[in-house]
Motif scaffolding. Structure first.
Motif, mmCIF file in Angstrom:
data_model
loop_
_atom_site.group_PDB
_atom_site.id
_atom_site.type_symbol
_atom_site.label_atom_id
_atom_site.label_comp_id
_atom_site.label_asym_id
_atom_site.label_seq_id
_atom_site.Cartn_x
_atom_site.Cartn_y
_atom_site.Cartn_z
ATOM 1 N N TRP A 63 82.337 46.713 137.801
ATOM 2 C CA TRP A 63 82.200 48.068 137.274
ATOM 3 C C TRP A 63 81.427 48.042 135.957
ATOM 4 N N TYR A 64 80.491 48.959 135.800
ATOM 5 C CA TYR A 64 79.910 49.231 134.483
ATOM 6 C C TYR A 64 80.605 50.492 133.989
ATOM 7 N N GLY A 65 81.518 50.363 133.074
ATOM 8 C CA GLY A 65 82.299 51.541 132.687
ATOM 9 C C GLY A 65 83.018 52.078 133.905
ATOM 10 N N LYS A 66 82.659 53.286 134.315
ATOM 11 C CA LYS A 66 83.319 53.866 135.485
ATOM 12 C C LYS A 66 82.517 53.647 136.762
ATOM 13 N N GLN A 67 81.265 53.231 136.593
ATOM 14 C CA GLN A 67 80.408 53.085 137.776
ATOM 15 C C GLN A 67 80.723 51.807 138.549
ATOM 16 N N HIS A 68 81.037 51.978 139.795
ATOM 17 C CA HIS A 68 81.379 50.843 140.655
ATOM 18 C C HIS A 68 80.083 50.244 141.192
ATOM 19 N N ALA A 69 79.610 49.168 140.567
ATOM 20 C CA ALA A 69 78.259 48.666 140.873
ATOM 21 C C ALA A 69 78.243 47.658 142.022
ATOM 22 N N LEU A 70 79.309 46.881 142.159
ATOM 23 C CA LEU A 70 79.413 45.966 143.301
ATOM 24 C C LEU A 70 80.732 46.233 143.995
ATOM 25 N N GLY B 186 67.077 44.510 148.836
ATOM 26 C CA GLY B 186 67.681 45.836 148.801
ATOM 27 C C GLY B 186 66.901 46.711 147.853
ATOM 28 N N PRO B 187 67.107 48.015 147.944
ATOM 29 C CA PRO B 187 66.332 48.933 147.092
ATOM 30 C C PRO B 187 66.708 48.802 145.624
ATOM 31 N N SER B 188 65.881 49.363 144.776
ATOM 32 C CA SER B 188 66.114 49.293 143.339
ATOM 33 C C SER B 188 67.451 49.945 142.985
ATOM 34 N N GLY B 189 68.205 49.278 142.128
ATOM 35 C CA GLY B 189 69.468 49.847 141.663
ATOM 36 C C GLY B 189 70.640 49.587 142.597
ATOM 37 N N CYS B 190 70.457 48.767 143.634
ATOM 38 C CA CYS B 190 71.554 48.562 144.578
ATOM 39 C C CYS B 190 72.523 47.490 144.098
ATOM 40 N N GLY B 191 72.164 46.786 143.027
ATOM 41 C CA GLY B 191 73.101 45.821 142.464
ATOM 42 C C GLY B 191 72.700 44.366 142.651
ATOM 43 N N LYS B 192 71.436 44.128 142.946
ATOM 44 C CA LYS B 192 70.996 42.744 143.171
ATOM 45 C C LYS B 192 71.134 41.897 141.904
ATOM 46 N N SER B 193 70.602 42.433 140.794
ATOM 47 C CA SER B 193 70.692 41.668 139.544
ATOM 48 C C SER B 193 72.134 41.515 139.106
ATOM 49 N N THR B 194 72.916 42.546 139.334
ATOM 50 C CA THR B 194 74.329 42.477 138.977
ATOM 51 C C THR B 194 75.016 41.355 139.748
ATOM 52 N N LEU B 195 74.720 41.271 141.032
ATOM 53 C CA LEU B 195 75.311 40.210 141.847
ATOM 54 C C LEU B 195 74.899 38.837 141.303
ATOM 55 N N LEU C 75 78.362 39.269 129.258
ATOM 56 C CA LEU C 75 77.765 39.535 127.946
ATOM 57 C C LEU C 75 77.684 41.034 127.707
ATOM 58 N N ASN C 76 77.605 41.765 128.802
ATOM 59 C CA ASN C 76 77.587 43.211 128.708
ATOM 60 C C ASN C 76 78.965 43.704 128.253
ATOM 61 N N GLU C 77 78.969 44.615 127.275
ATOM 62 C CA GLU C 77 80.239 44.939 126.641
ATOM 63 C C GLU C 77 81.215 45.717 127.518
ATOM 64 N N GLN C 78 80.693 46.557 128.393
ATOM 65 C CA GLN C 78 81.612 47.456 129.103
ATOM 66 C C GLN C 78 81.757 47.073 130.566
ATOM 67 N N VAL C 79 81.462 45.828 130.860
ATOM 68 C CA VAL C 79 81.483 45.440 132.244
ATOM 69 C C VAL C 79 82.865 44.905 132.623
ATOM 70 N N ASP D 41 65.837 35.812 139.578
ATOM 71 C CA ASP D 41 65.860 37.271 139.660
ATOM 72 C C ASP D 41 64.437 37.818 139.614
ATOM 73 N N GLU D 42 63.881 38.091 140.765
ATOM 74 C CA GLU D 42 62.506 38.604 140.858
ATOM 75 C C GLU D 42 61.571 37.819 139.957
ATOM 76 N N SER D 43 61.651 36.510 140.088
ATOM 77 C CA SER D 43 60.970 35.642 139.135
ATOM 78 C C SER D 43 59.458 35.658 139.269
ATOM 79 N N THR E 73 64.670 39.453 145.447
ATOM 80 C CA THR E 73 63.267 39.870 145.533
ATOM 81 C C THR E 73 63.140 41.293 146.061
ATOM 82 N N HIS E 74 62.097 41.947 145.591
ATOM 83 C CA HIS E 74 61.764 43.279 146.073
ATOM 84 C C HIS E 74 60.871 43.196 147.289
ATOM 85 N N ASP E 75 60.333 42.002 147.446
ATOM 86 C CA ASP E 75 59.218 41.813 148.348
ATOM 87 C C ASP E 75 59.740 41.232 149.656
HETATM 88 N N1 LIG Z 1 74.017 47.375 131.580
HETATM 89 C C1 LIG Z 1 74.321 48.340 132.461
HETATM 90 N N2 LIG Z 1 75.110 49.359 132.084
HETATM 91 C C2 LIG Z 1 75.415 50.328 132.963
HETATM 92 N N3 LIG Z 1 74.995 50.369 134.218
HETATM 93 C C3 LIG Z 1 74.209 49.384 134.658
HETATM 94 C C4 LIG Z 1 73.827 48.309 133.790
HETATM 95 N N4 LIG Z 1 73.039 47.465 134.474
HETATM 96 C C5 LIG Z 1 72.917 47.995 135.706
HETATM 97 N N5 LIG Z 1 73.633 49.134 135.823
HETATM 98 C C6 LIG Z 1 73.742 49.956 137.027
HETATM 99 O O1 LIG Z 1 74.249 49.172 138.082
HETATM 100 C C7 LIG Z 1 73.542 49.423 139.280
HETATM 101 C C8 LIG Z 1 72.949 48.134 139.800
HETATM 102 O O2 LIG Z 1 71.988 47.664 138.880
HETATM 103 P P1 LIG Z 1 71.139 46.337 139.116
HETATM 104 O O3 LIG Z 1 70.349 46.074 137.897
HETATM 105 O O4 LIG Z 1 72.047 45.281 139.577
HETATM 106 O O5 LIG Z 1 70.187 46.792 140.312
HETATM 107 P P2 LIG Z 1 69.028 45.970 141.015
HETATM 108 O O6 LIG Z 1 69.345 45.956 142.443
HETATM 109 O O7 LIG Z 1 68.826 44.674 140.352
HETATM 110 O O8 LIG Z 1 67.779 46.909 140.772
HETATM 111 P P3 LIG Z 1 66.254 46.489 140.533
HETATM 112 O O9 LIG Z 1 65.755 46.091 141.855
HETATM 113 O O10 LIG Z 1 65.631 47.757 140.056
HETATM 114 O O11 LIG Z 1 66.228 45.403 139.527
HETATM 115 C C9 LIG Z 1 72.504 50.464 138.954
HETATM 116 O O12 LIG Z 1 72.956 51.709 139.410
HETATM 117 C C10 LIG Z 1 72.397 50.454 137.468
HETATM 118 O O13 LIG Z 1 72.148 51.740 136.980
#
Ligand SMILES: Nc1ncnc2c1ncn2[C@@H]1O[C@H](COP(=O)(O)OP(=O)(O)OP(=O)(O)O)[C@@H](O)[C@H]1O
Ligand SMILES: [Mg+2]
Lengths: 249, 288
Positions: free
Chosen positions: A12-19, A36-45, A55-59, A170-172, A201-203
């Motif tokens: 969770w990022y704050g209240k947002q359920h990211a994974l 997966g599409p942008s914002g789907c949580g790849k980097s988070t994973l 390192l993120n404060e509200q995670v 990560d999309e290196s 990767t996006h590609d």
């Molecule tokens: N530091 C953060 N604080 C709050 N929300 C975040 C933070 N980082 C990412 N998010 C949210 O978490 C979700 C997943 O983000 P993430 O960066 O993992 O996506 P992604 O799949 O890597 O996207 P992209 O392909 O654009 O890099 C997104 O909805 C994003 O808005």
């Protein structure tokens, strides 16, 4: 060495359920592509796999990630050890504020891997990423003087010098020109035998070229995960089919 | 068509207007500063001599006879360097702690606010504060007390400037360092390398402020016609020398005040030039 097992992972990022409830077994000595599409949580994973996420404060992270039979989120686990064994290559190259030499030597120095032959380590790593010939005369000039593609290779050398078991990318290649991108790509291919590689990767074509297994995500959920051949030729989920034919995403 | 051309003319005019306004401000700022330096030079250069910077005030110095202000020159350097080093010893750990270990923003926020407030307090208040402590401890005016008080004056400057610099470091630098398995202390080391040029700027600001401050050392460091020889004895300083010399009724002694001010300005200029020269070296490896 280097098999990862993701179990009931929620972020969770704050209240947002990211994974949402991710479960996956990542095999060793394979390239696993996360798409997966942008914002789907790849980097988070990816960042949850070497605990950079915290390192993120509200995670908030729940669940487990097992590396060779031990949970990396276990309470008494030393986080620097986790990050040493699971290296990360970021999207944009980000050298340390030091010389080219010191960038590569940094990891071995702090981890005491050098044992007096630092020069050899630096040379070997720079050779491994094909940078040695280009920088051998200016090892002590600032790393920022290199081109972006060279910097990314330097960052790879720096990561490998720590002797990790798992390499996260990560999309290196996203910020590189096509030729440098291909260079990094073929480097990653050669690393498959020695490391477990997880690559965001996006590609889709890059995933096709490199991956042994593919993990497809959508809005924080794992939609489909399987061997690359089956994934691309007979995707099981409707969402995957639509994504691969670029109807969505 | 006509409208387009009119619009273009108007925008060009607009740009010219603001350009000249900015030039005017620049002229104003530089002009005033130039005037101050000009007056100091014009009135002080006559009294400036080798004797002035190389000898101590003789018996009748304040009446216009032989002597110099070496006591104040050396005293000021001791005070400013001591205070800057002391403040540095506090500011660096504080700022780096706030940016590495205290990852929760609230503490950083409060400390920042406190430093901002401290920055705004007039230095005479610091002087009075230091003096009150000295009285309660039974200590006389001394180099040590002066350094301690002056350190308090420059601490907020140093810490806040450094804080801003460290705040500017790219987030990805921290990520890529920690991703190599670095501890937070090791990350601090990388952060320090990255912040070196900013640190130098902060030191420079603090030193400049410290060497020019009169009010904080007035009660705490005292004044003497001798060279400083002990931490526990009074010490002279340039700002106070200027103050005392200006206070005499004799024009030739007042000229010496301007000469002292000129020396003070020259020191700050010299230190600042040296710093800018070394900035290029220190900033060699910095990631932008
Ligand atoms: N530091 C953060 N604080 C709050 N929300 C975040 C933070 N980082 C990412 N998010 C949210 O978490 C979700 C997943 O983000 P993430 O960066 O993992 O996506 P992604 O799949 O890597 O996207 P992209 O392909 O654009 O890099 C997104 O909805 C994003 O808005
Ligand atoms: Mg991403």
């Amino acid at each position: 060495m280097g098999a990862l097992s993701i179990r009931d992972l929620n972020v969770w990022y704050g209240k947002q359920h990211a994974l949402k409830q991710i479960n996956a077994e990542i095999a060793q000595n394979q390239i696993t592509a996360v798409i997966g599409p942008s914002g789907c949580g790849k980097s988070t994973l990816l960042k949850s796999l070497n605990r950079l996420l915290e390192l993120n404060e509200q995670v908030r992270v729940e669940g487990q990630v097992w590396l060779d039979g031990e949970d990396i989120y276990r309470r008494d686990r030393d986080v620097t050890e986790v990050r040493t064994r699971i290296g990360l290559l970021a999207q944009k190259p980000f050298p340390l504020p030091m010389s080219i030499y010191d960038n590569v030597a940094y990891g071995p120095r702090i981890h005491g891997l050098a044992r007096g032959n630092l020069d050899q380590i630096v040379r070997a790593q720079l050779e491994a990423v094909g940078l040695w010939a280009e920088v051998r005369d200016r090892l002590h000039s600032p790393a920022t003087r290199l081109s972006v593609g060279q910097q990314q290779r330097l960052c790879l050398a720096r990561t490998l010098a720590v002797e990790p078991e798992v390499l996260l990318c990560d999309e290196s290649t996203a910020s590189l020109d096509p030729i440098s991108a291909r260079g990094i790509e073929s480097l990653i291919r050669t690393l498959r035998d020695r490391y477990t590689i997880v690559l965001v990767t996006h590609d889709i074509d890059q995933a096709r070229r490199l991956a042994d297994a593919v993990l497809f995500m959508w809005l924080g959920e794992l939609v489909e995960y399987g061997p690359a051949q089956r994934f691309f030729e007979q995707p099981q989920e409707a969402l995957t089919q639509q994504y691969l034919t670029r109807e969505i995403g | 068509m006509k409208q387009v051309r009119r619009r273009r003319v108007r925008r060009a005019l607009e740009e010219q207007c603001f350009l000249w306004l900015m030039r005017l401000s620049l002229l104003g700022a530089v002009g005033v500063l130039g005037m101050i330096v000009g007056v100091i030079c014009w009135r002080g250069v006559g009294a400036l001599s080798w004797e002035m910077v190389s000898s101590l005030p003789e018996g009748g110095f304040y009446l216009g006879r032989e002597g110099g202000i070496l006591n104040a020159l050396v005293g000021s350097l001791y005070l400013a360097c001591g205070a800057t080093v002391l403040a540095l010893c506090l500011a660096v750990p504080v700022v780096f702690y706030l940016h590495t270990y205290a990852s929760k923003g609230r503490l950083r926020h409060s400390v920042r606010l406190a430093l901002d407030i401290l920055w705004g307090i007039p230095s005479i208040v610091y002087g009075a504060f230091g003096f009150a402590w000295m009285v309660s401890l039974g200590v006389r005016a001394s180099l040590l007390a002066g350094i301690l008080t002056l350190a308090l004056v420059v601490l907020p400057i140093l810490a806040r400037t450094l804080d801003e610099v460290v705040e500017m470091t790219p987030v990805l630098l921290r990520e890529s360092t920690l991703a190599l398995g670095a501890t937070r202390l090791e990350w601090m080391g990388v952060l320090l390398r990255q912040s070196l040029p900013g640190l130098l700027t902060a030191i420079l600001l603090a030193f400049g402020r410290g060497i020019g401050d009169a009010a904080s050392v007035l009660f705490t460091a005292g004044y003497t016609d001798n060279l400083p020889d002990s931490l526990l004895r009074p010490v002279a300083s340039l700002p106070l020398a200027v103050f005392f010399l200006l206070g005499t009724p004799f024009p030739e002694v007042q000229a010496r005040a301007y000469a002292a001010a000129l020396i003070l300005t020259a020191i700050v200029l010299g230190v600042s030039t040296f710093a800018h020269l070394s900035l290029a070296r220190l900033g060699r490896y910095v990631i932008r």
